[in-house]
Design an enzyme around this catalytic site. Structure first.
Site, PDB file in Angstrom:
ATOM      1  N   ASP A   1       0.830  -1.217   0.000  1.00 25.75           N
ATOM      2  CA  ASP A   1       0.000   0.000   0.000  1.00 25.75           C
ATOM      3  C   ASP A   1       0.857   1.256   0.000  1.00 25.75           C
ATOM      4  OD1 ASP A   1      -2.501  -1.062  -0.121  1.00 25.75           O
ATOM      5  OD2 ASP A   1      -2.947  -0.878   2.002  1.00 25.75           O
TER       6      ASP A   1
ATOM      7  N   CYS B   1     -18.772  -5.228   4.940  1.00 21.65           N
ATOM      8  CA  CYS B   1     -18.887  -6.006   3.704  1.00 21.65           C
ATOM      9  C   CYS B   1     -18.075  -7.296   3.753  1.00 21.65           C
ATOM     10  CB  CYS B   1     -18.496  -5.159   2.498  1.00 21.65           C
ATOM     11  SG  CYS B   1     -16.756  -4.676   2.439  1.00 21.65           S
TER      12      CYS B   1
END
Length: 402
Positions: free
Chosen positions: A139, A255
């Site tokens: 990242d 989610c």
């Protein structure tokens, strides 16, 4: 041994080394130009990236399109996954608790994975018996990590935009190592196991998940995503989205929590530094800071160093921290709370903004709020502007219908 056989044998040893170093998934992809970039550019043109302007910089787009813009000599891409689910939770947490996304409850994952990727690069060089140039990313650079992981055979893009592995679900970090030697690639993951399931789309409280587009790519509107709103957004959270955030103060796991592959195959991490921290605890592997004074708050604790005992500020930790304790943190306590943690990305004002919203959602409907709740919010009216505005909103909700 031929070149092809040598590359295959080295690839197998590299993958074995990755697993030995503590990674849970590993695959190898070729460094071909991205096929996902047209979707990515369309997503940017629609403004789905919110305030994250760095995602649209021309130089960053060029690097995402072609890995050779990052490492000109790249010949192989090693993609690793590392589980971070540290414990299983039964049912939703109480509304007076600040919910922190599971990936951020322990030590900053960037540091953990980067260190292991550097160790893997050293092993690759030793095994290849030639100088090896490589670059590690977690990242931290303009790469399309999930596309690379799919090409390396690690999983498919779920409707929640996460990479899902059929045996491990999606509770894992991704890391990428670009190297300038040839390693045999793994076959890409081409199946889509989401099928007709729409649990993640239905569960998202802010409607950030938009399903698949005409080309089959999953789409998210970051402007509505709770993770974006509580971490990346620097200004006020839109009022129409605040109640949907509930008591999530850093990131969101909804989610993933409802995904059948996470319900069915939850793998607990082997990495102890990702575990949640109790009050006053530092992330595992983060050293104590010397010379810090205490402010007299209950729970301030002593830590030993080479010079004897010193004190570090108390903080509520990440294991079911009280909203009131989170809101009441001083700057010094925030610094101790966020040091060595991904939580620091939100910043002091951004984090307390999130906590103020969570307090407003908890206290809505209370005609007789818990002791200290309104006083804690009123103290926020003397804080930075971003905190003051959200504390005032929360105070207006006390005693109103939620």
């Amino acid at each position: 041994m031929g070149t092809e056989a040598a590359g295959r044998g080295l690839a197998e040893r590299v993958k074995a080394d990755a697993l030995e170093l503590g990674f849970d998934l590993v695959g190898i992809a070729n460094p071909a130009p991205s096929k996902h970039l047209p979707f990515y550019e369309r997503w940017l043109s629609e403004g789905r990236h919110g305030e994250m302007a760095y995602l649209a910089r021309p130089a960053a787009l060029a690097r995402r399109a072609d890995l050779k813009e990052t490492l000109a000599e790249v010949r192989s891409v090693v993609v690793v996954g590392m589980d971070y689910l540290a414990d299983r939770e039964e049912g939703p947490p109480p509304p007076d608790i600040g919910v922190i996304a599971r990936y951020a409850r322990g030590r900053d994952y960037h540091r953990v994975l980067e260190r292991k990727l550097r160790a893997l690069l050293e092993r690759i060089a030793r095994r290849a018996a030639v100088p090896v140039t490589g670059r590690a990313y977690v990242d931290t650079g303009p790469l399309l990590e999930r596309e690379l992981a799919q090409r390396a055979g690690l999983g498919w893009f779920g409707k929640n935009t996460m990479l899902i592995n059929p045996r491990r679900g999606s509770w894992f970090f991704l890391g990428v190592l670009l190297v300038d030697i040839e390693l045999e690639s793994d076959p890409p993951f081409t199946d889509d196991h989401c099928g007709s399931c729409t649990r993640c789309l239905e569960a998202c409280p802010t409607g950030a998940l938009l399903g698949r587009d005409g080309a089959g790519a999953p789409t998210m509107d970051a402007n509505r995503c709770i993770s974006y709103l509580t971490i990346e957004q620097r200004g006020p959270i839109p009022e129409e989205l605040r109640t949907a955030i509930g008591n999530r103060v850093f990131g969101c796991d909804i989610c993933q929590e409802v995904c059948p592959f996470n319900v069915r195959f939850p793998e607990l991490t082997r990495e102890p530094s990702f575990a949640a921290r109790g009050p006053a605890e530092r992330p595992l592997g983060v050293e104590a800071e010397g010379g810090r004074g205490i402010d007299g708050r209950p729970g301030s604790h002593a830590a030993a160093d080479g010079a004897g005992e010193h004190f570090e500020p108390w903080h509520p930790g990440t294991r079911e921290p009280s909203l009131l304790d989170l809101m009441g943190m001083t700057r010094e306590e925030w610094d101790a709370f966020s040091r060595g943690s991904a939580i620091r990305r939100a910043g002091y004002a951004g984090f307390k903004r999130n906590v103020a919203v969570a307090l407003g959602n908890w206290l809505a409907g209370w005609s007789d709020p818990p002791e200290g709740a309104t006083a804690t919010l009123r103290a926020g009216l003397d804080d930075e502007f971003l905190v003051r505005e959200h504390a005032a909103w929360a105070l207006e909700r006390v005693g109103t219908e939620g």
